[in-house]
Design a protein around this motif. Structure first.
Motif, PDB file in Angstrom:
ATOM      1  N   ARG A  73      -5.243  13.511 -52.652  1.00  0.00           N
ATOM      2  CA  ARG A  73      -6.316  13.896 -53.547  1.00  0.00           C
ATOM      3  C   ARG A  73      -6.848  12.690 -54.110  1.00  0.00           C
ATOM      4  O   ARG A  73      -7.888  12.851 -54.713  1.00  0.00           O
ATOM      5  N   ASN A  76     -10.578  12.219 -51.928  1.00  0.00           N
ATOM      6  CA  ASN A  76     -11.852  12.663 -52.447  1.00  0.00           C
ATOM      7  C   ASN A  76     -11.742  12.936 -53.974  1.00  0.00           C
ATOM      8  O   ASN A  76     -12.599  13.588 -54.596  1.00  0.00           O
ATOM      9  N   LEU A  78      -9.797  13.965 -56.303  1.00  0.00           N
ATOM     10  CA  LEU A  78      -9.557  15.350 -57.079  1.00  0.00           C
ATOM     11  C   LEU A  78      -8.577  14.654 -58.050  1.00  0.00           C
ATOM     12  O   LEU A  78      -8.342  15.414 -59.245  1.00  0.00           O
ATOM     13  N   LEU A 102     -19.953  13.589 -55.992  1.00  0.00           N
ATOM     14  CA  LEU A 102     -20.290  15.321 -55.641  1.00  0.00           C
ATOM     15  C   LEU A 102     -21.031  15.087 -54.405  1.00  0.00           C
ATOM     16  O   LEU A 102     -20.656  15.906 -53.261  1.00  0.00           O
ATOM     17  N   ARG A 105     -18.280  14.263 -51.536  1.00  0.00           N
ATOM     18  CA  ARG A 105     -17.345  15.368 -51.373  1.00  0.00           C
ATOM     19  C   ARG A 105     -18.013  16.620 -50.471  1.00  0.00           C
ATOM     20  O   ARG A 105     -17.430  17.216 -49.881  1.00  0.00           O
ATOM     21  N   MET A 111     -11.787  20.084 -46.747  1.00  0.00           N
ATOM     22  CA  MET A 111     -10.460  20.276 -47.238  1.00  0.00           C
ATOM     23  C   MET A 111      -9.912  21.555 -46.887  1.00  0.00           C
ATOM     24  O   MET A 111     -10.473  22.392 -47.313  1.00  0.00           O
TER      25      MET A 111
END
Lengths: 341, 302
Positions: A73, A76, A78, A102, A105, A111
């Motif tokens: 994670r 990206n 997260l 943004l 991603r 994912m």
């Protein structure tokens, strides 16, 4: 071809309201338990350094609580790192602004999740085109692309079903199609096949390997299953308690486990499938009649040898020239798990 | 001899504010509110003027439509909402009975009041619910306000509304809205907060902006709860029509009020049952509609 490698450098993650305050203590070697008991912070990742090669499958393996899902994670973002860098094409993902992130991603990553995480209110096709819909691709083009990938993962005819009408295996195919439709260079797979039963899991692994042969994406694959790691991984990193304890190719890990923990892990492995003939071959002498291509597994070599009733074989490169030879004895020796580490 | 007698005065009797002080205190607040009303009454009235016009227009529209057309339109709406022929027939029969018993116009007025106040509640309630779901701090502020709105006796807030706006349609509407808005706010907030974390993470991973996440993931998945909120709001609005009639909202409610004041049993029962009939129609239609929105969860893989 663009370089899509990812480099994780000095990454630390400490969960809790003031993670950054405890970095120095962690660096000085405070244990996970002590940090939790005394300061109420949880050590997630400690000094992670991994170079994930471009267009290859990098497996990150570990048992639950080892930090592998936290690790993926960070790619990206997260999860925000406490400190550290994740470098992709010269940019540090951890320093990207909101809008850059943004965009990154949307266009660079896709994912696949352990629990599928499909949108229950959308049909299969609408789930599949979710990623490119966010990118702003027109409906017509998006549908076309989504249909293409649904058909590639074997879901023709299910476009208008809802996710909860599908079996787990089929739902994860939708998850995979959704990620592939994004056409991103990086594919992040968080225990993507762990929730599936064994036969379907094998199936999905095969699909992934087949696709990868033509797509050449940089895949980061998380798993707790060593067999899966060895089957898929071009490179494997093993995590325990938030630390990388060994990384290398599957063969390296099986042949030279870094410590007792890993050797415990690898002792159940089918070595015949992991170890390549190249590893144990001796220099070519008088060429035996039987030829085995370079990169074959020991299992394959053993079968060839017994089938043709030979005791030795030549290892040949792609042009057919002999680069070494192996004996049946050497093959069997290497396939047997050493009694002790 | 009770325990009180053995105690010193300050423990036996609650030490209260002096009577004169208390009177001044109440008078002071009343007076300043009256001043506020005098100074701002017009501004506030002007603020609500568009709403009043809308309300008047809508009521005229319902009253001006010939009854066969009105029944047809309502049956059509029921059909679109519920897709059930029994409910369409039931609605038609109920409306005809209401008309036959002489309550048609009052029913239309009530219908207008409930429709407009539901509309206002949704228009305000859903955005507020969304805001609440986005921030724990905003939620911490709004939840107690909603609690007050739901528990305070309706008559109490009729007073300031009356002082500010006088008797009429708008004060009635506002009173209904104060009472009816909490469910839609609460359930919008709840619905959004209950959306599966895994699905939200997926939306994040694919690069959804906060706006995209709200419109494409959170709101659609919150719809069942949100609709339960709208349903509750409609029911509470209907429950308020009698109280609202105290400050000039005409309709079935004012008839009930008249019946209470004069002990007209039949009048009260008839108008009360007419409210019940409307409530049942609204309730069933909105519930069925809410269910149809979730058609994705009907067929489950065996």
């Amino acid at each position: 071809m663009a370089d899509n490698s990812i480099e994780v450098k000095g990454l630390y993650k400490i969960f809790g309201p003031h993670g950054e305050k405890y970095i120095q203590m962690v660096k000085d070697g405070i244990s996970k338990d002590e940090l939790n008991a005394k300061y109420g912070h949880v050590l997630g990742l400690k000094d992670i350094n991994i170079k994930m090669p471009s267009a290859k499958i990098q497996v990150i393996m570990g048992l639950s609580g080892s930090g592998k899902s936290t690790m993926i994670r960070h790619i990206n973002r997260l999860i925000e790192p406490t400190i550290g860098e994740v470098i992709y094409q010269g940019h540090d993902i951890c320093k990207m602004s909101k809008s850059e992130l943004l965009k990154f991603r949307r266009h660079k990553t896709a994912m696949v999740f352990q629990k599928f995480a499909l949108l229950p209110h959308r049909t299969v096709i609408d789930n599949t085109l979710f990623g490119i819909e966010l990118q702003g691709v027109s409906r017509g083009e998006a549908e076309e692309r989504a249909r293409h990938w649904l058909s590639r993962v074997g879901l023709d005819g299910f476009e208008d079903n809802y996710p909860n009408q599908l079996s787990g295996g089929m739902q994860q195919r939708v998850g995979l199609a959704r990620a592939l439709t994004n056409d991103a260079d990086i594919l992040l797979m968080d225990e993507a096949f762990s929730a599936l039963d064994p036969l379907i899991r094998m199936d999905m692994q095969t699909i992934l390997l087949e696709l990868q042969e033509e797509l050449h994406k940089t895949i980061v694959f998380i798993t707790h299953d060593l067999d899966e790691a060895l089957r898929l991984g071009d490179r494997i990193a093993i995590l325990r308690d938030g630390e990388v304890i060994q990384q290398g190719t599957g063969q390296e890990i099986v042949l030279h486990p870094a410590d007792a923990y890993i050797s415990d892990f690898v002792k159940e492995v089918n070595r015949g499938r992991v170890i390549k003939v190249d590893t144990i071959m001796s220099p070519a002498t008088t060429p035996p009649t039987l030829q085995i291509p370079t990169g074959s597994s020991l299992e394959f070599a053993a079968k060839k040898l017994t089938d043709s009733n030979e005791t030795a074989a030549a290892i040949t490169d792609t042009s057919g020239a002999a680069i070494g030879e192996i004996s049946m004895k050497a093959v069997i020796n290497a396939m047997v798990t050493p009694a002790t580490y | 001899m009770s325990l009180k007698d053995m105690l010193p005065d300050y423990l036996a009797e609650f030490p209260k504010m002096g009577r004169a002080d208390l009177r001044d205190f109440k008078k002071g607040i009343d007076e300043s509110f009256r001043v506020f009303t005098r100074e701002n009454g017009e501004t506030i009235e002007n603020f609500f003027y568009p709403l009043k016009m809308f309300m008047v227009w809508f009521e005229k529209l319902l009253l001006g439509t010939p009854w066969p057309l009105m029944i047809a339109v309502l049956c059509l709406l029921v059909w679109f909402g519920a897709r059930s022929i029994t409910m369409v027939i039931g609605t038609a029969l109920a409306l005809m009975l209401i008309g036959y018993l002489g309550m048609w116009d009052d029913t239309m007025r009530t219908l207008a009041l409930v429709s407009v106040s539901t509309f206002v509640c949704i228009a305000i309630g859903i955005p507020v619910g969304i805001l609440m779901s986005k921030s724990d701090r905003i939620q911490a502020v709004i939840v107690p306000i909603l609690d007050i709105m739901q528990t305070i006796p309706a008559f109490v807030y009729l007073i300031p509304v009356l002082m500010l706006l006088g008797i009429g349609k708008v004060p009635g509407l506002i009173a209904v809205c104060i009472y009816a808005i909490p469910p839609v706010v609460r359930l919008t907030n709840l619905g959004i907060r209950l959306v599966d974390k895994d699905v939200l993470e997926a939306a994040d991973a694919f690069g959804a902006s906060p706006r995209q996440k709200m419109l494409k993931v959170q709101l659609p998945l919150a719809l069942p709860n949100l609709f339960a909120g709208v349903n509750q709001t409609i029911m509470m609005a209907l429950a308020m029509v009698v109280v609202a009639s105290l400050i000039g909202a005409h309709g079935l409610g004012s008839n009930v009020l008249k019946a209470v004041n004069n002990q007209y049993l039949t009048l009260g029962m008839m108008n009360g049952l007419a409210i019940v009939a409307i409530a049942i129609v609204f309730d069933r239609v909105s519930q069925k509609f809410g269910k149809r929105l979730q058609k994705h969860s009907e067929k489950v893989h065996g």
